[in-house]
Design a protein around this motif. Structure first.
Motif, PDB file in Angstrom:
ATOM      1  N   LEU A 117      40.571 -53.766 -24.592  1.00 36.56           N
ATOM      2  CA  LEU A 117      41.757 -54.490 -25.032  1.00 36.56           C
ATOM      3  C   LEU A 117      41.382 -55.826 -25.669  1.00 36.56           C
ATOM      4  O   LEU A 117      40.519 -56.557 -25.169  1.00 36.56           O
ATOM      5  N   GLU A 118      42.041 -56.118 -26.762  1.00 41.90           N
ATOM      6  CA  GLU A 118      41.779 -57.362 -27.483  1.00 41.90           C
ATOM      7  C   GLU A 118      42.248 -58.569 -26.672  1.00 41.90           C
ATOM      8  O   GLU A 118      43.345 -58.566 -26.088  1.00 41.90           O
ATOM      9  N   HIS A 119      41.396 -59.598 -26.611  1.00 41.25           N
ATOM     10  CA  HIS A 119      41.687 -60.851 -25.899  1.00 41.25           C
ATOM     11  C   HIS A 119      41.856 -60.649 -24.392  1.00 41.25           C
ATOM     12  O   HIS A 119      42.468 -61.477 -23.721  1.00 41.25           O
ATOM     13  N   ARG A 120      41.343 -59.546 -23.875  1.00 43.40           N
ATOM     14  CA  ARG A 120      41.427 -59.302 -22.431  1.00 43.40           C
ATOM     15  C   ARG A 120      40.125 -58.662 -21.956  1.00 43.40           C
ATOM     16  O   ARG A 120      39.527 -57.839 -22.652  1.00 43.40           O
ATOM     17  N   ASP A 121      39.692 -59.023 -20.766  1.00 42.97           N
ATOM     18  CA  ASP A 121      38.513 -58.398 -20.165  1.00 42.97           C
ATOM     19  C   ASP A 121      38.972 -57.178 -19.379  1.00 42.97           C
ATOM     20  O   ASP A 121      38.911 -57.133 -18.149  1.00 42.97           O
ATOM     21  N   GLU A 122      39.459 -56.175 -20.093  1.00 40.99           N
ATOM     22  CA  GLU A 122      40.040 -55.004 -19.443  1.00 40.99           C
ATOM     23  C   GLU A 122      39.892 -53.794 -20.351  1.00 40.99           C
ATOM     24  O   GLU A 122      39.978 -53.897 -21.576  1.00 40.99           O
ATOM     25  N   ILE A 123      39.660 -52.647 -19.702  1.00 39.01           N
ATOM     26  CA  ILE A 123      39.491 -51.372 -20.404  1.00 39.01           C
ATOM     27  C   ILE A 123      40.689 -50.479 -20.130  1.00 39.01           C
ATOM     28  O   ILE A 123      41.114 -50.327 -18.978  1.00 39.01           O
ATOM     29  N   LEU A 124      41.230 -49.899 -21.175  1.00 43.00           N
ATOM     30  CA  LEU A 124      42.314 -48.917 -21.061  1.00 43.00           C
ATOM     31  C   LEU A 124      41.808 -47.584 -21.597  1.00 43.00           C
ATOM     32  O   LEU A 124      41.431 -47.480 -22.776  1.00 43.00           O
ATOM     33  N   TRP A 125      41.782 -46.577 -20.729  1.00 44.99           N
ATOM     34  CA  TRP A 125      41.360 -45.247 -21.172  1.00 44.99           C
ATOM     35  C   TRP A 125      42.509 -44.560 -21.892  1.00 44.99           C
ATOM     36  O   TRP A 125      43.645 -44.555 -21.414  1.00 44.99           O
ATOM     37  N   VAL A 126      42.194 -43.974 -23.047  1.00 40.31           N
ATOM     38  CA  VAL A 126      43.203 -43.333 -23.886  1.00 40.31           C
ATOM     39  C   VAL A 126      42.898 -41.845 -24.025  1.00 40.31           C
ATOM     40  O   VAL A 126      41.764 -41.469 -24.367  1.00 40.31           O
ATOM     41  N   ASN A 127      43.883 -41.029 -23.738  1.00 37.24           N
ATOM     42  CA  ASN A 127      43.788 -39.603 -24.026  1.00 37.24           C
ATOM     43  C   ASN A 127      44.211 -39.437 -25.476  1.00 37.24           C
ATOM     44  O   ASN A 127      45.390 -39.427 -25.800  1.00 37.24           O
ATOM     45  N   ARG A 128      43.229 -39.322 -26.358  1.00 38.97           N
ATOM     46  CA  ARG A 128      43.509 -39.349 -27.795  1.00 38.97           C
ATOM     47  C   ARG A 128      44.094 -38.045 -28.313  1.00 38.97           C
ATOM     48  O   ARG A 128      44.705 -38.025 -29.389  1.00 38.97           O
ATOM     49  N   GLY A 129      43.913 -36.944 -27.587  1.00 42.88           N
ATOM     50  CA  GLY A 129      44.489 -35.693 -28.050  1.00 42.88           C
ATOM     51  C   GLY A 129      43.607 -34.499 -27.727  1.00 42.88           C
ATOM     52  O   GLY A 129      42.641 -34.594 -26.967  1.00 42.88           O
ATOM     53  N   TRP A 130      43.967 -33.374 -28.320  1.00 45.27           N
ATOM     54  CA  TRP A 130      43.311 -32.097 -28.041  1.00 45.27           C
ATOM     55  C   TRP A 130      42.531 -31.618 -29.263  1.00 45.27           C
ATOM     56  O   TRP A 130      42.966 -31.792 -30.409  1.00 45.27           O
ATOM     57  N   ALA A 131      41.371 -31.009 -29.011  1.00 47.11           N
ATOM     58  CA  ALA A 131      40.557 -30.408 -30.077  1.00 47.11           C
ATOM     59  C   ALA A 131      40.025 -29.068 -29.591  1.00 47.11           C
ATOM     60  O   ALA A 131      39.734 -28.902 -28.399  1.00 47.11           O
ATOM     61  N   PRO A 132      39.886 -28.073 -30.475  1.00 50.58           N
ATOM     62  CA  PRO A 132      39.431 -26.739 -30.062  1.00 50.58           C
ATOM     63  C   PRO A 132      37.961 -26.732 -29.688  1.00 50.58           C
ATOM     64  O   PRO A 132      37.163 -27.517 -30.204  1.00 50.58           O
ATOM     65  N   ARG A 133      37.603 -25.826 -28.802  1.00 45.47           N
ATOM     66  CA  ARG A 133      36.221 -25.670 -28.372  1.00 45.47           C
ATOM     67  C   ARG A 133      35.487 -24.688 -29.273  1.00 45.47           C
ATOM     68  O   ARG A 133      36.074 -23.718 -29.753  1.00 45.47           O
ATOM     69  N   ASN A 134      34.220 -24.943 -29.482  1.00 45.36           N
ATOM     70  CA  ASN A 134      33.375 -24.028 -30.233  1.00 45.36           C
ATOM     71  C   ASN A 134      32.980 -22.893 -29.297  1.00 45.36           C
ATOM     72  O   ASN A 134      32.169 -23.072 -28.389  1.00 45.36           O
ATOM     73  N   ASN A 135      33.556 -21.710 -29.511  1.00 49.59           N
ATOM     74  CA  ASN A 135      33.295 -20.590 -28.608  1.00 49.59           C
ATOM     75  C   ASN A 135      31.854 -20.098 -28.690  1.00 49.59           C
ATOM     76  O   ASN A 135      31.345 -19.500 -27.740  1.00 49.59           O
ATOM     77  N   GLY A 136      31.196 -20.359 -29.801  1.00 58.24           N
ATOM     78  CA  GLY A 136      29.809 -19.929 -29.938  1.00 58.24           C
ATOM     79  C   GLY A 136      28.822 -20.852 -29.262  1.00 58.24           C
ATOM     80  O   GLY A 136      27.774 -20.417 -28.790  1.00 58.24           O
ATOM     81  N   ASN A 137      29.166 -22.142 -29.188  1.00 59.22           N
ATOM     82  CA  ASN A 137      28.276 -23.134 -28.588  1.00 59.22           C
ATOM     83  C   ASN A 137      29.129 -24.160 -27.850  1.00 59.22           C
ATOM     84  O   ASN A 137      29.728 -25.037 -28.471  1.00 59.22           O
ATOM     85  N   ARG A 138      29.176 -24.042 -26.539  1.00 57.27           N
ATOM     86  CA  ARG A 138      30.028 -24.912 -25.733  1.00 57.27           C
ATOM     87  C   ARG A 138      29.624 -26.374 -25.855  1.00 57.27           C
ATOM     88  O   ARG A 138      30.460 -27.274 -25.740  1.00 57.27           O
ATOM     89  N   GLU A 139      28.352 -26.645 -26.084  1.00 60.92           N
ATOM     90  CA  GLU A 139      27.871 -28.022 -26.151  1.00 60.92           C
ATOM     91  C   GLU A 139      28.181 -28.696 -27.486  1.00 60.92           C
ATOM     92  O   GLU A 139      28.041 -29.918 -27.613  1.00 60.92           O
TER      93      GLU A 139
END
Length: 271
Positions: A117-139
């Motif tokens: 966070l700007e001007h604050r000594d604090e972290i906010l975790w954000v769930n930015r959204g969903w993305a598909p998984r690569n079925n051929g290579n999980r990594e």
């Protein structure tokens, strides 16, 4: 009254084991049906509360320290800079329902990224959204875009991004200095491992029309209500069928015994 007493005796007294078993099964099935109805009512109530809290004034994450009780399910805006190297990809997450579309139940990731966070000594975790998984290579992680500068993020506050079934102790794995794949997200543990001062909640980002490779058409809390009603109907129908089966088998035995007794009486009189 004698025929009724005889019927009662045939149905219950002479079938104690069958009657107790039938009652136990019927009670269990009715309880399962009631549980499904309660689940549906809980989702409807949660959805109504969410709508009501979203209509309240928007909170500003940079303005002050917010508690979970104050901020939960409220709309919030935050300004800061993403720490992309600390991103966490939550595996085995279903695809959100598309607006006006159909849920294909495709598995993928939720992308959790800490926002300083700007001007604050604090972290906010954000769930930015969903993305598909690569079925051929999980990594292989999905190609998404993360802004490098200061950004404004708007979304809804939740205590966590949701949990899935997980084997093992659930402790974070891999190198903390680069993005990693996890089954679940544990806010307090992440804070202790990194020595961060964090907000006691996460922010689920809302769709702002940004093309970054992430889907943010979040499923409503009422998703699955119709399924709960269908399951409840099935359980009550099974309970009713169990009662009918117990009743018909008892009546058949009663009639059969009556016919045997009648034949016995005729034979005795003939002699």
């Amino acid at each position: 009254m004698k025929p009724l007493n005889s019927l009662f005796s045939a149905l219950i007294k002479k079938r104690i084991v069958a009657t107790v078993s039938a009652l136990a099964v019927i009670a269990l099935e009715c309880a399962a049906g009631i549980w499904q109805l309660n689940r549906a009512n809980t989702k409807i109530t949660q959805a109504a509360n969410l709508v009501a809290r979203q209509q309240m004034p928007i909170l500003n994450a940079n303005a002050q320290i917010w508690t979970l009780e104050e901020a939960t399910q409220r709309r919030m805006i935050a300004r800061g800079q993403y720490i992309s190297e600390a991103a966490i990809w939550l595996d085995n997450r279903p695809k959100p329902i598309l607006v006006g579309g159909v849920n294909t139940s495709q598995s993928g990731f939720y992308l959790m990224v800490p926002l300083r966070l700007e001007h604050r000594d604090e972290i906010l975790w954000v769930n930015r959204g969903w993305a598909p998984r690569n079925n051929g290579n999980r990594e292989a992680l999905p190609p998404v875009k993360t802004p490098s500068g200061v950004v404004n993020v708007e979304g809804i506050v939740f205590s966590n991004p949701g949990r899935v079934y997980e084997l093992g102790d659930g402790k974070p794995s891999g190198d903390l200095t680069k993005p990693r794949i996890e089954q679940n997200f544990q806010l307090e543990i992440e804070g202790r491992l990194r020595g961060w001062n964090q907000t006691p909640f996460i922010l689920r980002e809302e769709d702002a029309g940004v093309e970054d490779g992430l889907l943010r058409a979040w499923s409503p809390l009422t998703t699955g209500v119709d399924r709960h009603y269908a399951y409840a109907f099935q359980w009550f129908a099974l309970a009713f069928c169990g009662f009918i089966f117990w009743l018909t088998t008892g009546v058949r035995q009663y009639w059969r015994r009556g016919a045997v007794n009648e034949v016995s009486c005729i034979l005795i009189k003939s002699y």
